[in-house]
Motif scaffolding. Structure first.
Motif, PDB file in Angstrom:
ATOM      1  N   HIS A  19     -26.660 -31.387 -21.934  1.00  0.00           N
ATOM      2  CA  HIS A  19     -26.461 -31.276 -23.608  1.00  0.00           C
ATOM      3  C   HIS A  19     -26.128 -32.598 -24.890  1.00  0.00           C
ATOM      4  CE1 HIS A  19     -25.902 -28.203 -26.641  1.00  0.00           C
ATOM      5  NE2 HIS A  19     -25.393 -29.174 -27.253  1.00  0.00           N
ATOM      6  N   CYS A  20     -26.694 -33.021 -25.484  1.00  0.00           N
ATOM      7  CA  CYS A  20     -26.502 -33.776 -26.243  1.00  0.00           C
ATOM      8  C   CYS A  20     -26.058 -33.582 -28.057  1.00  0.00           C
ATOM      9  CB  CYS A  20     -27.215 -34.564 -26.201  1.00  0.00           C
ATOM     10  SG  CYS A  20     -27.624 -35.918 -24.025  1.00  0.00           S
ATOM     11  N   ALA A  21     -25.138 -34.446 -28.558  1.00  0.00           N
ATOM     12  CA  ALA A  21     -25.211 -34.238 -29.861  1.00  0.00           C
ATOM     13  C   ALA A  21     -26.063 -33.797 -30.709  1.00  0.00           C
ATOM     14  CB  ALA A  21     -24.351 -35.292 -30.590  1.00  0.00           C
ATOM     15  N   GLY A  22     -26.421 -33.030 -31.400  1.00  0.00           N
ATOM     16  CA  GLY A  22     -27.437 -32.580 -33.199  1.00  0.00           C
ATOM     17  C   GLY A  22     -27.925 -31.866 -32.090  1.00  0.00           C
ATOM     18  N   ASP A  23     -27.749 -30.774 -30.760  1.00  0.00           N
ATOM     19  CA  ASP A  23     -27.903 -30.131 -29.934  1.00  0.00           C
ATOM     20  C   ASP A  23     -29.187 -30.469 -29.314  1.00  0.00           C
ATOM     21  OD1 ASP A  23     -28.151 -27.542 -28.909  1.00  0.00           O
ATOM     22  OD2 ASP A  23     -29.302 -26.694 -30.565  1.00  0.00           O
ATOM     23  N   ARG A  24     -29.304 -31.312 -28.771  1.00  0.00           N
ATOM     24  CA  ARG A  24     -31.029 -32.340 -28.054  1.00  0.00           C
ATOM     25  C   ARG A  24     -30.653 -32.340 -26.534  1.00  0.00           C
ATOM     26  NH1 ARG A  24     -34.152 -36.079 -31.210  1.00  0.00           N
ATOM     27  NH2 ARG A  24     -33.207 -35.135 -33.966  1.00  0.00           N
ATOM     28  N   CYS A  25     -31.359 -32.622 -25.600  1.00  0.00           N
ATOM     29  CA  CYS A  25     -31.448 -32.315 -24.377  1.00  0.00           C
ATOM     30  C   CYS A  25     -32.015 -34.135 -24.382  1.00  0.00           C
ATOM     31  CB  CYS A  25     -32.530 -31.573 -23.301  1.00  0.00           C
ATOM     32  SG  CYS A  25     -31.838 -29.697 -23.933  1.00  0.00           S
ATOM     33  N   TYR A  26     -31.147 -33.850 -23.282  1.00  0.00           N
ATOM     34  CA  TYR A  26     -31.495 -35.830 -21.677  1.00  0.00           C
ATOM     35  C   TYR A  26     -32.145 -35.288 -21.007  1.00  0.00           C
ATOM     36  CZ  TYR A  26     -31.927 -40.247 -20.006  1.00  0.00           C
ATOM     37  OH  TYR A  26     -31.859 -41.319 -19.396  1.00  0.00           O
ATOM     38  N   VAL A  27     -33.218 -35.345 -19.921  1.00  0.00           N
ATOM     39  CA  VAL A  27     -33.648 -35.412 -19.165  1.00  0.00           C
ATOM     40  C   VAL A  27     -33.785 -37.007 -18.082  1.00  0.00           C
ATOM     41  CG1 VAL A  27     -34.984 -34.654 -17.472  1.00  0.00           C
ATOM     42  CG2 VAL A  27     -34.687 -33.597 -19.440  1.00  0.00           C
ATOM     43  N   GLY A  28     -32.549 -37.138 -16.803  1.00  0.00           N
ATOM     44  CA  GLY A  28     -32.683 -38.060 -16.640  1.00  0.00           C
ATOM     45  C   GLY A  28     -32.591 -37.985 -14.923  1.00  0.00           C
ATOM     46  N   ALA A  29     -32.630 -38.394 -13.810  1.00  0.00           N
ATOM     47  CA  ALA A  29     -32.845 -38.608 -12.694  1.00  0.00           C
ATOM     48  C   ALA A  29     -32.505 -40.030 -11.578  1.00  0.00           C
ATOM     49  CB  ALA A  29     -35.152 -38.975 -12.187  1.00  0.00           C
ATOM     50  N   ALA A  69     -38.810 -37.515  -7.777  1.00  0.00           N
ATOM     51  CA  ALA A  69     -37.471 -36.807  -8.473  1.00  0.00           C
ATOM     52  C   ALA A  69     -38.168 -37.053  -9.832  1.00  0.00           C
ATOM     53  CB  ALA A  69     -36.338 -37.356  -8.343  1.00  0.00           C
ATOM     54  N   MET A  70     -38.904 -38.259  -9.644  1.00  0.00           N
ATOM     55  CA  MET A  70     -39.463 -39.101 -11.074  1.00  0.00           C
ATOM     56  C   MET A  70     -41.017 -38.691 -11.906  1.00  0.00           C
ATOM     57  SD  MET A  70     -38.006 -41.858 -11.764  1.00  0.00           S
ATOM     58  CE  MET A  70     -36.930 -42.104 -10.878  1.00  0.00           C
ATOM     59  N   VAL A  71     -41.792 -37.910 -10.558  1.00  0.00           N
ATOM     60  CA  VAL A  71     -42.245 -36.592 -10.876  1.00  0.00           C
ATOM     61  C   VAL A  71     -42.118 -35.603 -11.582  1.00  0.00           C
ATOM     62  CG1 VAL A  71     -44.142 -35.115 -10.111  1.00  0.00           C
ATOM     63  CG2 VAL A  71     -44.365 -37.344  -9.543  1.00  0.00           C
ATOM     64  N   LEU A  72     -41.354 -34.667 -11.369  1.00  0.00           N
ATOM     65  CA  LEU A  72     -40.441 -33.860 -12.428  1.00  0.00           C
ATOM     66  C   LEU A  72     -39.772 -34.209 -13.320  1.00  0.00           C
ATOM     67  CD1 LEU A  72     -40.069 -30.455 -10.946  1.00  0.00           C
ATOM     68  CD2 LEU A  72     -37.901 -30.824 -10.348  1.00  0.00           C
ATOM     69  N   GLU A  73     -39.210 -34.872 -13.534  1.00  0.00           N
ATOM     70  CA  GLU A  73     -38.435 -35.703 -14.763  1.00  0.00           C
ATOM     71  C   GLU A  73     -39.627 -34.872 -16.148  1.00  0.00           C
ATOM     72  OE1 GLU A  73     -35.649 -39.344 -16.592  1.00  0.00           O
ATOM     73  OE2 GLU A  73     -37.340 -39.798 -14.417  1.00  0.00           O
ATOM     74  N   ARG A  74     -40.617 -36.527 -15.142  1.00  0.00           N
ATOM     75  CA  ARG A  74     -41.520 -36.425 -16.394  1.00  0.00           C
ATOM     76  C   ARG A  74     -42.162 -34.788 -16.386  1.00  0.00           C
ATOM     77  NH1 ARG A  74     -42.884 -40.790 -13.071  1.00  0.00           N
ATOM     78  NH2 ARG A  74     -44.806 -39.590 -12.507  1.00  0.00           N
ATOM     79  N   ARG A  75     -41.912 -34.046 -15.712  1.00  0.00           N
ATOM     80  CA  ARG A  75     -42.740 -32.828 -15.716  1.00  0.00           C
ATOM     81  C   ARG A  75     -42.003 -31.823 -17.380  1.00  0.00           C
ATOM     82  NH1 ARG A  75     -45.063 -30.197 -10.590  1.00  0.00           N
ATOM     83  NH2 ARG A  75     -46.820 -31.759  -9.823  1.00  0.00           N
ATOM     84  N   VAL A  76     -40.166 -32.052 -16.728  1.00  0.00           N
ATOM     85  CA  VAL A  76     -39.544 -31.255 -17.062  1.00  0.00           C
ATOM     86  C   VAL A  76     -39.778 -31.701 -19.100  1.00  0.00           C
ATOM     87  CG1 VAL A  76     -36.829 -31.204 -17.207  1.00  0.00           C
ATOM     88  CG2 VAL A  76     -38.000 -30.138 -15.281  1.00  0.00           C
ATOM     89  N   LYS A  77     -39.385 -33.275 -19.011  1.00  0.00           N
ATOM     90  CA  LYS A  77     -39.490 -33.668 -20.700  1.00  0.00           C
ATOM     91  C   LYS A  77     -40.375 -33.412 -21.336  1.00  0.00           C
ATOM     92  CE  LYS A  77     -36.592 -38.343 -18.900  1.00  0.00           C
ATOM     93  NZ  LYS A  77     -36.947 -39.992 -19.130  1.00  0.00           N
ATOM     94  N   ARG A  78     -41.244 -32.674 -20.677  1.00  0.00           N
ATOM     95  CA  ARG A  78     -42.256 -31.977 -21.939  1.00  0.00           C
ATOM     96  C   ARG A  78     -41.880 -30.224 -22.286  1.00  0.00           C
ATOM     97  NH1 ARG A  78     -46.404 -34.794 -18.131  1.00  0.00           N
ATOM     98  NH2 ARG A  78     -46.563 -32.694 -16.926  1.00  0.00           N
ATOM     99  N   TRP A  79     -40.976 -30.156 -21.071  1.00  0.00           N
ATOM    100  CA  TRP A  79     -40.617 -28.367 -20.907  1.00  0.00           C
ATOM    101  C   TRP A  79     -39.399 -28.689 -22.883  1.00  0.00           C
ATOM    102  CZ3 TRP A  79     -37.218 -26.643 -16.663  1.00  0.00           C
ATOM    103  CH2 TRP A  79     -38.819 -27.070 -15.596  1.00  0.00           C
ATOM    104  N   LYS A  80     -39.896 -27.582 -23.940  1.00  0.00           N
ATOM    105  CA  LYS A  80     -38.739 -27.057 -25.174  1.00  0.00           C
ATOM    106  C   LYS A  80     -37.467 -27.144 -24.606  1.00  0.00           C
ATOM    107  CE  LYS A  80     -42.208 -24.522 -27.341  1.00  0.00           C
ATOM    108  NZ  LYS A  80     -42.797 -26.427 -28.294  1.00  0.00           N
TER     109      LYS A  80
END
Length: 199
Positions: A19-29, A69-80
């Motif tokens: 959870h990042c500033a500005g109510d944003r999300c960061y997804v990583g692996a 992990a990279m495959v799942l990371e890419r999928r999760v990045k597309r989620w709202k």
């Protein structure tokens, strides 16, 4: 677990959401989540977290190899963002549990699981009483893993049997043995990959 060719070791890779500033999300692996989180906090891990400082770890999910992990990371990045938060908040415990495995021998519940495993070596894995004791110990040790198993739609008898039989995807090891040795995250990664269709 597959060997990570880059490092030549069995490294478990995780997907995490911050959870990042500005109510944003960061997804990583990463296979080194603690070090990566420190780098994000210092603003050296990515331009995004430098511009939107990290406020909290929402959750981490064990996945398997780097590629998985990279495959799942890419999928999760597309989620709202709301879906990312709702899904990953349940997996904060998975990382906390993984980090605490160095203290396993001192935790009484692990001794209860070890007793159950010894009983399994003497009895057939289908014995319902042994399976119930394994489930009870698992509920005390890794409740998030038991919850993920229940979300597959399997009843407790089926979960107990699955935990007690050697699994070819775990190099012939029984999932319950991995949990007893502090590797519940490896078992959870297997289930997560199956749930998300990551091979």
């Amino acid at each position: 677990m597959s060997t990570n060719i880059t490092h030549g070791t069995d490294e478990l890779w995780w997907v995490y959401v911050l959870h990042c500033a500005g109510d944003r999300c960061y997804v990583g692996a990463s296979s080194q989540v603690d070090a990566r989180l420190r780098a994000h906090a210092a603003g050296t891990a990515s331009a995004f977290t430098r511009a939107h400082p990290v406020e909290a770890l929402i959750g981490t999910l064990p996945v398997g190899t780097r590629r998985q992990a990279m495959v799942l990371e890419r999928r999760v990045k597309r989620w709202k963002p709301a879906r990312k938060r709702a899904y990953f908040r349940h997996y904060r415990l998975a990382w906390d549990h993984h980090r605490a495995t160095s203290l396993l021998a001192e935790v009484p519940m692990y001794a209860a699981l070890a007793v159950s495993i010894d009983a399994l070596n003497l009895l057939e894995a289908q014995h319902q009483e042994v399976q119930r004791s394994v489930l009870a110990a698992l509920d005390g040790i890794a409740p998030e893993l038991l919850e993920v198993l229940r979300q597959t739609g399997c009843d407790d008898a089926g979960i107990g049997a699955w935990l007690c039989y050697p699994n070819p995807q775990l190099s012939g090891r029984r999932p319950v043995d991995l949990v007893a040795h502090g590797e519940a995250a490896v078992v959870m990664a297997l289930i997560v990959r199956a749930q998300h269709g990551v091979e």
